[in-house]
Design an enzyme around this catalytic site. Structure first.
Site, PDB file in Angstrom:
ATOM      1  N   LYS A 194      52.632 -68.626 108.017  1.00  0.00           N
ATOM      2  CA  LYS A 194      51.646 -68.445 109.070  1.00  0.00           C
ATOM      3  C   LYS A 194      52.375 -68.310 110.409  1.00  0.00           C
ATOM      4  O   LYS A 194      53.275 -69.059 110.712  1.00  0.00           O
ATOM      5  CB  LYS A 194      50.745 -69.685 109.116  1.00  0.00           C
ATOM      6  CG  LYS A 194      49.437 -69.459 109.823  1.00  0.00           C
ATOM      7  CD  LYS A 194      48.645 -70.739 109.853  1.00  0.00           C
ATOM      8  CE  LYS A 194      47.839 -70.937 108.595  1.00  0.00           C
ATOM      9  NZ  LYS A 194      46.977 -72.106 108.643  1.00  0.00           N
ATOM     10  N   ASP A 232      57.209 -69.640 101.995  1.00  0.00           N
ATOM     11  CA  ASP A 232      56.185 -69.897 103.004  1.00  0.00           C
ATOM     12  C   ASP A 232      56.731 -70.848 104.069  1.00  0.00           C
ATOM     13  O   ASP A 232      57.897 -71.262 104.029  1.00  0.00           O
ATOM     14  CB  ASP A 232      54.871 -70.384 102.380  1.00  0.00           C
ATOM     15  CG  ASP A 232      55.047 -71.555 101.449  1.00  0.00           C
ATOM     16  OD1 ASP A 232      54.355 -71.597 100.432  1.00  0.00           O
ATOM     17  OD2 ASP A 232      55.887 -72.442 101.736  1.00  0.00           O
ATOM     18  N   GLY A 262      56.948 -78.419  98.483  1.00  0.00           N
ATOM     19  CA  GLY A 262      56.469 -79.417  97.519  1.00  0.00           C
ATOM     20  C   GLY A 262      56.491 -78.890  96.100  1.00  0.00           C
ATOM     21  O   GLY A 262      57.505 -78.366  95.634  1.00  0.00           O
ATOM     22  N   ASP A 263      55.384 -79.021  95.421  1.00  0.00           N
ATOM     23  CA  ASP A 263      55.238 -78.538  94.052  1.00  0.00           C
ATOM     24  C   ASP A 263      54.315 -77.318  94.052  1.00  0.00           C
ATOM     25  O   ASP A 263      53.297 -77.329  94.746  1.00  0.00           O
ATOM     26  CB  ASP A 263      54.632 -79.649  93.170  1.00  0.00           C
ATOM     27  CG  ASP A 263      54.487 -79.199  91.733  1.00  0.00           C
ATOM     28  OD1 ASP A 263      55.470 -79.327  90.983  1.00  0.00           O
ATOM     29  OD2 ASP A 263      53.411 -78.680  91.368  1.00  0.00           O
ATOM     30  N   MET A 320      46.545 -81.901 103.998  1.00  0.00           N
ATOM     31  CA  MET A 320      45.830 -81.014 104.940  1.00  0.00           C
ATOM     32  C   MET A 320      44.624 -81.713 105.553  1.00  0.00           C
ATOM     33  O   MET A 320      43.567 -81.113 105.701  1.00  0.00           O
ATOM     34  CB  MET A 320      45.369 -79.727 104.216  1.00  0.00           C
ATOM     35  CG  MET A 320      46.496 -78.895 103.669  1.00  0.00           C
ATOM     36  SD  MET A 320      45.926 -77.531 102.644  1.00  0.00           S
ATOM     37  CE  MET A 320      45.669 -78.350 101.084  1.00  0.00           C
TER      38      MET A 320
HETATM   39  N1  SAH Z   1      52.498 -77.778  97.557  1.00  0.00           N
HETATM   40  C1  SAH Z   1      52.676 -78.747  98.599  1.00  0.00           C
HETATM   41  C2  SAH Z   1      51.405 -78.991  99.387  1.00  0.00           C
HETATM   42  C3  SAH Z   1      50.906 -77.759 100.135  1.00  0.00           C
HETATM   43  S1  SAH Z   1      49.472 -78.123 101.089  1.00  0.00           S
HETATM   44  C4  SAH Z   1      53.177 -80.057  97.971  1.00  0.00           C
HETATM   45  O1  SAH Z   1      53.168 -80.213  96.746  1.00  0.00           O
HETATM   46  O2  SAH Z   1      53.582 -80.944  98.735  1.00  0.00           O
HETATM   47  C5  SAH Z   1      50.184 -78.459 102.660  1.00  0.00           C
HETATM   48  C6  SAH Z   1      50.022 -79.905 103.012  1.00  0.00           C
HETATM   49  O3  SAH Z   1      50.963 -80.698 102.309  1.00  0.00           O
HETATM   50  C7  SAH Z   1      50.252 -80.226 104.456  1.00  0.00           C
HETATM   51  O4  SAH Z   1      49.130 -79.922 105.262  1.00  0.00           O
HETATM   52  C8  SAH Z   1      50.512 -81.720 104.393  1.00  0.00           C
HETATM   53  O5  SAH Z   1      49.327 -82.433 104.235  1.00  0.00           O
HETATM   54  C9  SAH Z   1      51.303 -81.829 103.095  1.00  0.00           C
HETATM   55  N2  SAH Z   1      52.749 -81.795 103.332  1.00  0.00           N
HETATM   56  C10 SAH Z   1      53.623 -80.906 102.884  1.00  0.00           C
HETATM   57  N3  SAH Z   1      54.879 -81.205 103.259  1.00  0.00           N
HETATM   58  C11 SAH Z   1      54.787 -82.345 103.984  1.00  0.00           C
HETATM   59  C12 SAH Z   1      55.736 -83.174 104.666  1.00  0.00           C
HETATM   60  N4  SAH Z   1      57.043 -82.891 104.674  1.00  0.00           N
HETATM   61  N5  SAH Z   1      55.276 -84.272 105.303  1.00  0.00           N
HETATM   62  C13 SAH Z   1      53.974 -84.585 105.294  1.00  0.00           C
HETATM   63  N6  SAH Z   1      53.034 -83.836 104.673  1.00  0.00           N
HETATM   64  C14 SAH Z   1      53.426 -82.735 104.022  1.00  0.00           C
END
Ligand code: SAH
Length: 265
Positions: free
Chosen positions: A63, A41, A95-96, A175
């Site tokens: 997106k 994604d 992220g996770d 978010m």
């Molecule tokens: N699975 C992801 C989160 C997905 S939701 C995780 O564990 O991190 C997407 C949101 O994650 C974004 O809108 C933002 O709020 C946050 N996010 C993800 N990567 C980021 C980054 N590098 N810096 C700041 N916020 C981040």
């Protein structure tokens, strides 16, 4: 002669971490090098995508400006179909996978279809951004509880914000840019101090990240004033005052762009 069966495919739900490729797990890196197909994604950092060997098929379900994200059911179908075709499929998520990543839905779809699936955790944005900002999410003096909350969820108005922030607690909002002002109002209406420190980390762990600090009452204005862009994470709580200009992860440019707004001393 009997035709040999295709080797069994497998689906891997892999966390790519918050952006910096150095924050990928060893297992994730190994899987990228053996995958037949990577489905990723938009949150997955360019540096991480660069680790996918040439020749490995990639599909982006990111997106795009003119389009919506591929519907989750279609992503599930794609993952199941390609895995049943015998491929080693890496579903790479920012992220996770299990923190606001819809990994749970993909795992369930795989289970329903009888597809072998394994989850590889990643460093979630909260951990990556906090480390970069030198901001401990828990601290013996300041916080013994942390909540991860989605600022944009199916029914934001149904979210009970009471008790998520305030004394001894850290609230991490994913978010939350679009709803920052509304969330601030709700928290203050619930009795949270308007003077509570807040840190906003934009594009955490990447070369052009920014860390902004302010007080809760100013959060909505700060987001507008500084034109904070997604992805950004909002951290509310006393620990936010500990955010400093130390570039803990060594992300180039992070310290240069570090901005402090608000005085907590
Ligand atoms: N699975 C992801 C989160 C997905 S939701 C995780 O564990 O991190 C997407 C949101 O994650 C974004 O809108 C933002 O709020 C946050 N996010 C993800 N990567 C980021 C980054 N590098 N810096 C700041 N916020 C981040």
């Amino acid at each position: 002669m009997e035709k040999s069966l295709p080797s069994a495919g497998k689906l891997w739900l892999v966390g790519a971490g918050p952006g910096d490729p150095d924050l990928l797990t060893v297992r994730a890196a190994r899987l990228l090098s053996m995958a037949d197909l990577v489905v990723h994604d938009g949150l997955v950092g360019d540096g991480v995508l660069a680790l996918i060997p040439d020749g490995v098929e990639r599909i982006s379900v990111a997106k795009q400006r003119s389009r919506h994200t591929m519907r989750q059911e279609l992503i599930n179908e794609l993952l199941v179909r390609e895995t049943l075709a015998g491929k080693q499929v890496v579903r790479l998520k920012g992220g996770d996978p299990f923190i606001f990543g819809r990994g749970g839905e993909e795992l369930e779809a795989a289970r329903e279809a009888g597809v072998a699936c394994e989850v590889v955790p990643g460093i979630t944005a909260a951990a990556g951004c906090a480390a970069q900002a030198g901001l401990p999410l828990t601290h013996r003096e300041d916080a013994s509880a942390v909540s991860f909350v989605a600022g944009q969820c199916k029914d934001l108005s149904d979210q009970d914000w009471s008790g998520l922030a305030g004394h001894g607690r850290t609230l991490v909002i994913y978010m939350g840019l679009a709803t920052a002002g509304a969330i601030t109002d709700k928290l203050i209406a619930d009795g949270v101090s308007p003077d509570l420190p807040v840190a906003v980390v934009e594009r955490g762990t990447t070369a052009d990240s920014r860390v902004l600090r302010t007080l809760l009452t100013d959060l909505g204005d700060l987001v507008a004033r500084e034109q904070v862009a997604s992805p950004a994470l909002i951290i509310v709580g006393k620990v936010a005052a500990r955010a400093d200009a130390l570039d803990c992860l060594g992300a180039p440019g992070a310290a240069k762009n570090m901005q402090k707004i608000g005085d907590f001393t």
